[in-house]
Scaffold this motif. Structure first.
Motif, PDB file in Angstrom:
ATOM      1  N   TYR A 170       0.828  -1.210   0.000  1.00 22.35           N
ATOM      2  CA  TYR A 170       0.000   0.000   0.000  1.00 22.35           C
ATOM      3  C   TYR A 170       0.858   1.255   0.000  1.00 22.35           C
ATOM      4  N   ARG A 202       4.263   7.948   4.829  1.00 18.86           N
ATOM      5  CA  ARG A 202       3.471   7.099   3.939  1.00 18.86           C
ATOM      6  C   ARG A 202       3.231   5.736   4.584  1.00 18.86           C
ATOM      7  N   ASP A 243       0.723   6.101   7.394  1.00 21.34           N
ATOM      8  CA  ASP A 243      -0.602   6.286   6.806  1.00 21.34           C
ATOM      9  C   ASP A 243      -1.174   4.937   6.379  1.00 21.34           C
ATOM     10  N   ARG A 268      -2.306   2.976   9.325  1.00 24.48           N
ATOM     11  CA  ARG A 268      -3.594   3.441   9.852  1.00 24.48           C
ATOM     12  C   ARG A 268      -4.756   3.036   8.963  1.00 24.48           C
ATOM     13  N   VAL A 269      -4.592   3.253   7.666  1.00 25.61           N
ATOM     14  CA  VAL A 269      -5.689   2.944   6.740  1.00 25.61           C
ATOM     15  C   VAL A 269      -5.999   1.449   6.756  1.00 25.61           C
ATOM     16  N   LEU A 270      -4.962   0.630   6.765  1.00 26.62           N
ATOM     17  CA  LEU A 270      -5.184  -0.818   6.722  1.00 26.62           C
ATOM     18  C   LEU A 270      -5.554  -1.384   8.089  1.00 26.62           C
ATOM     19  N   GLY A 305      -2.551   6.160  19.453  1.00 34.22           N
ATOM     20  CA  GLY A 305      -3.099   6.942  18.360  1.00 34.22           C
ATOM     21  C   GLY A 305      -4.095   6.180  17.519  1.00 34.22           C
ATOM     22  N   GLN A 306      -3.935   4.875  17.488  1.00 41.98           N
ATOM     23  CA  GLN A 306      -4.672   4.146  16.482  1.00 41.98           C
ATOM     24  C   GLN A 306      -6.059   3.694  16.910  1.00 41.98           C
ATOM     25  N   MET A 353      -1.774  12.728  21.563  1.00 43.71           N
ATOM     26  CA  MET A 353      -1.526  12.575  20.127  1.00 43.71           C
ATOM     27  C   MET A 353      -2.286  13.643  19.351  1.00 43.71           C
ATOM     28  N   SER A 405      -3.648  11.867  13.771  1.00 47.68           N
ATOM     29  CA  SER A 405      -3.159  10.509  13.834  1.00 47.68           C
ATOM     30  C   SER A 405      -4.274   9.504  14.097  1.00 47.68           C
ATOM     31  N   TYR A 447      -5.286   0.763  -3.749  1.00 47.79           N
ATOM     32  CA  TYR A 447      -4.768  -0.521  -3.296  1.00 47.79           C
ATOM     33  C   TYR A 447      -4.896  -1.580  -4.386  1.00 47.79           C
TER      34      TYR A 447
END
Lengths: 333, 333
Positions: A18, A44, A47, A50-52, A66-67, B1, B5, B18
């Motif tokens: 990704y 990157r 990012d 986080r997206v996945l 953070g996640q 944070m 994030s 993707y």
């Protein structure tokens, strides 16, 4: 649906693909080395993570703040009023920190507790709260899930895991000493045989210290029905103790019912002190004197221990206090 | 944070990136047209959808069965024994279908119910169960979340939404008619003023049909404390009704406590029939005669309605039955 259509776990390779980098670069970013990564590349990769929703075990602790805005709670049975109040207090404390709480019962017939824990962890939760007694194998699993975990209400510190609890033994002593203060010398204990219960030890020590004989010890389940059955056994034995320390409010309420059926008056024939401090025991008759666990403080501390592990000692043990009502023989307010 | 994030929502563009296709191709795959997509490309898009956890509103229904193994439950307050038992029954029914249940309390002080619903839906849940009274605005929101939703225990069918409930009015009639059968003619009702309660209507109709005067109507909150306060008001009014239909078991238990304090005997001075059928009212004295909601059946049907909407009628209303104990004046088994 075919098995293949269920979501599969996100892998480091997915993140690399990704972000358009090699898997090694992903590792460098997540482990902060050994090689340096250019700031834009690093961004990157993060990012993509986080997206996945990628959560590698080793980096989980660092990322979790953070996640994830969801916490998981494994509780033995949410119907027990004590656990119901604990769940609610933890939910409120989670809401204070803008976290959602995923509550899971560990008494599911179809699923093992280990599977429940694995499932919770796979849901991108930022922390795990466990208010359920674990086997050694389950404990080992929890030690290796790689996210902040706090054990709640265990009997003492669990190796390698953070914990928030009460001093059960001291609480039980408090209850027994109150009964001794009433002049009772024949004091029984009703609790669980599931594993060494610190309340049983506290009861035992308080009697020893007061040079009193050890009263009857009855093991039962933690439920209304369990308290009722223990009470029936005492009635049927033909030899009622003068006083009882019950290991939970639910047991005390079931016991009250059995004693009433058996024609024994509380507190005139049998005095009772209970453990937990739930609301319900203020709405039975007589109202039950109970050793109170400070639920709100415990919940607040447990949520803090999960979200900011460094701000809280690894193991926090709260003191209990006695809420005096009529079941012990006091004329209470 | 920093705010940035936190995880952002996965977009169609993320899926396209993707999978290495255009966003249009993603749409063709998810909407099954209008243009055809090559099988391998389609597979790559669906793989991206799964890995990223992308859930477009329009395609949600189609995807939910295969994609999500978690159900969300919004409950007003898990401490109420009725809701605690309902949560547990829904958890067991979910486990039967290999689904996890995310239980959320809607009485969070810090978060609106609408935010709670939006949050649940954003968590890739495959279905939403709501056991909480909603405002018109919240209802409108729920109608548009785009995932299977079932309302549990509402007073009648909610426009546009699937539902599982009991016939509250008929249940209340059952309770009142039982009290009338005992020969009582002065029968009060204690319930909630929150919104038109079908139990209040059932009480009213049963008295009308029996050509009896309408007894005292008292509104209070659904809690032990609410029942206690309603009981104190009856005591303080100096004019106790001969019998009471309580809208919940918790109210009945609080009422019992107030009557005991006020020197009124149950059932000799005031008879009580309650509503819910929880375990707890079998462990107070006298045990409370209660209109039982068939929780296991309701839970099983609700989970089925969420997972296989076509296999269950849109609105299912179960009948209640009476569990006869001593609070009504019966000599029960």
């Amino acid at each position: 649906m075919a098995e293949g259509s269920r979501p599969r776990s996100v892998t480091r390779a997915d993140v690399a693909r990704y972000a358009g980098v090699s898997t090694a670069v992903v590792s460098y970013v997540l482990n902060d080395g050994p090689k340096a990564v250019a700031p834009l590349t690093k961004e990157r990769v993060l990012d993509a993570v986080r997206v996945l929703g990628y959560r590698p075990n080793l980096a989980a602790r660092a990322l979790s703040k953070g996640q994830a805005d969801m916490l998981g709670l494994l509780v033995n049975d949410n119907r027990n009023p004590f656990f119901a109040e604990l769940c609610h207090a933890l939910d409120q404390a989670s809401a204070d920190r803008a976290r959602q709480l995923l509550i899971v019962n560990s008494d599911r017939l179809q699923v093992s507790t280990s599977e429940q824990i694995r499932d919770l962890v796979s849901r991108q939760i930022g922390g795990l709260l466990i208010a359920s007694v674990l086997t050694a194998g389950e404990q080992a699993l929890v030690e290796h899930v790689g996210i902040p975990t706090v054990m709640i209400g265990q009997f003492g510190e669990v190796d390698g895991l953070a914990g928030v609890s009460v001093d059960f033994a001291a609480g039980a002593r408090l209850g027994v000493e109150h009964l001794i203060g009433h002049g009772y010398t024949d004091i029984a204990f009703i609790g669980s045989a599931a594993r060494s219960d610190a309340r049983e030890r506290g009861w035992h020590e308080a009697l020893t210290d007061a040079r009193l004989p050890h009263g009857v010890l009855t093991h039962t389940t933690f439920s209304y029905q369990g308290g009722y059955e223990a009470g029936r056994r005492l009635i049927d034995s033909g030899r009622l103790p003068r006083a009882v320390l019950a290991a939970s409010d639910q047991i005390a309420v079931g016991l009250l019912t059995a004693l009433r059926e058996g024609g024994a008056r509380v507190p005139e024939d049998v005095a009772i002190v209970s453990f937990d401090g739930t609301t319900a025991v203020d709405y039975v008759w007589p109202r039950v004197t109970t050793v109170v666990q400070p639920l709100e403080q415990m919940a607040e501390t447990a949520i803090r221990a999960v979200l900011e592990p460094d701000s809280v000692p690894r193991y926090v043990e709260f003191a209990t206090h006695l809420r005096v009502r009529e079941s012990c023989g006091c004329t209470a307010s």
